[in-house]
Write a protein that holds these residues in place. Structure first.
Motif, PDB file in Angstrom:
ATOM      1  N   UNK A 130      29.151  35.027  59.272  1.00 22.10           N
ATOM      2  CA  UNK A 130      28.615  35.747  58.111  1.00 22.10           C
ATOM      3  C   UNK A 130      28.539  34.842  56.880  1.00 22.10           C
ATOM      4  N   UNK A 131      29.555  33.998  56.717  1.00 24.04           N
ATOM      5  CA  UNK A 131      29.578  33.080  55.572  1.00 24.04           C
ATOM      6  C   UNK A 131      28.414  32.109  55.633  1.00 24.04           C
ATOM      7  N   UNK A 183      22.329  32.109  49.730  1.00 18.64           N
ATOM      8  CA  UNK A 183      22.627  31.703  48.351  1.00 18.64           C
ATOM      9  C   UNK A 183      21.863  30.441  47.992  1.00 18.64           C
ATOM     10  N   UNK A 231      25.860  31.944  52.680  1.00 21.28           N
ATOM     11  CA  UNK A 231      25.695  30.781  51.818  1.00 21.28           C
ATOM     12  C   UNK A 231      24.335  30.131  51.985  1.00 21.28           C
ATOM     13  N   UNK A 245      38.320  45.030  67.289  1.00 21.74           N
ATOM     14  CA  UNK A 245      37.663  43.747  67.006  1.00 21.74           C
ATOM     15  C   UNK A 245      36.910  43.246  68.227  1.00 21.74           C
ATOM     16  N   UNK A 250      37.965  37.798  64.194  1.00 19.05           N
ATOM     17  CA  UNK A 250      37.509  37.975  62.816  1.00 19.05           C
ATOM     18  C   UNK A 250      37.214  36.654  62.116  1.00 19.05           C
ATOM     19  N   UNK A 251      37.988  35.643  62.393  1.00 15.08           N
ATOM     20  CA  UNK A 251      37.771  34.334  61.749  1.00 15.08           C
ATOM     21  C   UNK A 251      36.428  33.743  62.178  1.00 15.08           C
ATOM     22  N   UNK A 307      34.954  47.370  62.634  1.00 18.24           N
ATOM     23  CA  UNK A 307      35.797  46.249  63.070  1.00 18.24           C
ATOM     24  C   UNK A 307      37.283  46.618  63.061  1.00 18.24           C
ATOM     25  N   UNK A 329      33.860  35.540  63.271  1.00 11.73           N
ATOM     26  CA  UNK A 329      32.833  36.424  62.731  1.00 11.73           C
ATOM     27  C   UNK A 329      32.563  36.141  61.252  1.00 11.73           C
ATOM     28  N   UNK A 330      33.642  35.989  60.474  1.00 13.03           N
ATOM     29  CA  UNK A 330      33.448  35.755  59.034  1.00 13.03           C
ATOM     30  C   UNK A 330      32.797  34.396  58.798  1.00 13.03           C
ATOM     31  N   UNK A 378      23.368  41.884  58.513  1.00 17.16           N
ATOM     32  CA  UNK A 378      24.558  42.416  57.845  1.00 17.16           C
ATOM     33  C   UNK A 378      24.676  43.903  58.110  1.00 17.16           C
ATOM     34  N   UNK A 379      24.717  44.270  59.419  1.00 19.05           N
ATOM     35  CA  UNK A 379      24.812  45.693  59.726  1.00 19.05           C
ATOM     36  C   UNK A 379      26.246  46.164  59.544  1.00 19.05           C
ATOM     37  N   UNK A 380      26.345  47.348  59.006  1.00 19.68           N
ATOM     38  CA  UNK A 380      27.673  47.898  58.738  1.00 19.68           C
ATOM     39  C   UNK A 380      28.041  48.942  59.792  1.00 19.68           C
TER      40      UNK A 380
END
Lengths: 256, 221
Positions: free
Chosen positions: A22-23, A30, A27, A11, A15-16, A7, A18-19, A1-3
């Protein structure tokens, strides 16, 4: 999770896409956390018990005791109140208060006090001649109710000074009702505190039997469950003594 | 154009997700403790609308168990306090407190948010990371945490922390404050869940991944 990548400007990937990556990672984390939390819960609750409480909780209570008792070198006095505010406290619980009890035949047995060669058997007359102290403090029940009450009697410290022949004190005091149905242990710091009494007067009246007459313990520094009614035995000792509520899930220290 | 933007830093997400189960345990164990002396109610004088009594608590699954409640409360209280202190420390050091501290227009904006959410007001809300209602809620809940800790400590150590007990109006005063702070936490939770559900998946996901998809208009060249 590097910031570190911006982006917004450029890009690098969709993005879709990438997310979604990340999701998935998020999860998964989680899920692992929830599983770990549940495992931790099972481990905590399933641990072997000490005094009716799983060991980690018992250790936590002891840790709290160490922290809070170290924060005060000299024990502070509990706040006191004008005697006009004193009222009768609720009579709570009948442990150790069996019906067959004759106050006129009562004596107090005292054992183990350093400098005391053999057990003492004291009558109320023996106790009444000791220096008298009256305090008016808030009596707090572990259930949550509280009541301002005035108590009169002899400080346990004065009592000990009267009968002990050495300056060295024991580490704990153990108290028991005549029927041994209820018993309590307190640390010596509490025992020596000026607001710890062997009380025989409540709200300026002789201590009634249902409130622990003829003689009960009162400490303003702990929950009411430590202030044993109807003392039959007072034993001074160096090992942490047994304690009814500490054997039944509650904290031994119960300090305020 | 869709872009991926950073919304919640990793630290904030950690504080948030540690706090959630810990606060839940604190409420649960706290209600177990309050169950032993169940005096609180909604009402005025002799008129009572609702009682938080043993019967009601039993319906919620809050069973008898004062000692067990205390054991959990005094263990997880440490985690609640430490996590909360780290959160406030992070807000202070990072400057993120500026995003949640209400300003002069927050109250007015919060009212607009309420009207908007109740579908009374049609105009869109101003675009910002947190709106006025959120700023008030998120700063309020930090304050609530602080009062919870202070009143809880006052009940826990009424002699050692007698000055705190005095601040809350004595032993029963501190118990009263602590109980209603707990209820406000529950209220915050309910509103929060509803608002998160309304805000949708992209917003919820941002509290886990830290990023959200933002649709940006193409700049006119």
């Amino acid at each position: 999770m590097s910031d570190d990548q911006d982006f917004r400007r450029k890009p690098l990937t969709d993005p879709e896409v990438e997310i979604r990556r990340l999701s998935r990672r998020g999860f998964l984390w989680s899920g692992v956390s929830i599983a770990a939390g549940y495992a931790g819960y099972r481990l905590l609750n399933g641990a072997p018990k000490q005094g009716g409480l799983p060991v980690p909780f018992r250790k936590a209570l002891e840790w709290n005791e160490a922290v809070w008792s170290s924060l005060q070198s000299e024990m502070l006095p509990a706040p006191t109140f004008p005697i006009e505010q004193a009222r009768e406290p609720k009579v709570n619980g009948g442990l150790g208060m069996s019906d067959a009890f004759d106050p006129s035949a009562w004596t107090l047995r005292v054992e183990g006090l350093r400098g005391l060669s053999s057990p003492l058997h004291l009558s109320m007359e023996d106790i009444r001649v000791l220096p008298f102290t009256r305090i008016c403090t808030e009596f707090k029940c572990v259930e949550g109710w509280s009541q301002i009450v005035s108590w009169g009697g002899v400080k346990l410290s004065d009592f000990m000074r009267k009968f002990a022949l050495t300056g060295e004190s024991n580490r704990y005091v153990y108290l028991e009702t005549p029927d041994a149905g209820y018993y309590v242990g307190i640390d010596i710091k509490t025992a020596l505190h000026p607001q710890t009494l062997l009380a025989y007067e409540m709200n300026l009246q002789p201590l009634a039997v249902e409130h622990g007459g003829p003689l009960r313990l009162i400490t303003a520094l702990k929950y009411g469950y430590k202030s044993l009614k109807r003392i039959g035995l007072l034993r001074f000792c160096d090992e942490r003594p047994r304690d009814y509520w500490a054997e039944n899930q509650y904290d031994f220290y119960a300090g305020h | 154009m869709k872009t991926l933007q950073t919304k919640h830093p990793l630290a904030i997400r950690w504080f948030h997700w540690v706090n959630f189960p810990v606060l839940a345990l604190m409420v649960w164990s706290g209600l177990k403790i309050y169950r032993a002396y169940d005096v609180y109610r909604i009402g005025f004088g002799s008129w009572t609308l609702f009682r938080f009594d043993k019967e009601f608590l039993s319906h919620l699954g809050i069973t008898q168990g004062l000692a067990v409640g205390m054991a959990w409360h005094f263990l997880f209280g440490w985690i609640f306090a430490i996590n909360g202190a780290l959160y406030v420390g992070y807000l202070t050091v990072s400057g993120a407190w500026r995003q949640i501290l209400p300003n002069r227009s927050s109250l007015k904006e919060a009212w607009q948010v309420v009207l908007h959410d109740l579908r009374i007001r049609k105009e869109p809300l101003p675009k910002a990371k947190f709106n006025g209602a959120q700023k008030i809620a998120y700063t309020g809940v930090v304050l609530l945490g602080f009062i919870a800790l202070a009143s809880g400590l006052a009940i826990y150590k009424p002699v050692q922390l007698a000055f705190l007990l005095f601040v809350f109006g004595g032993y029963q005063g501190a118990r009263f404050v602590h109980f209603w702070v707990c209820m406000l936490f529950v209220l915050f939770f309910v509103v929060h869940i509803v608002q998160v559900a309304r805000a949708g998946w992209n917003n919820f996901r941002s509290m886990i991944t830290g990023r959200e998809i933002v649709i940006e208009e193409q700049p006119n060249v």
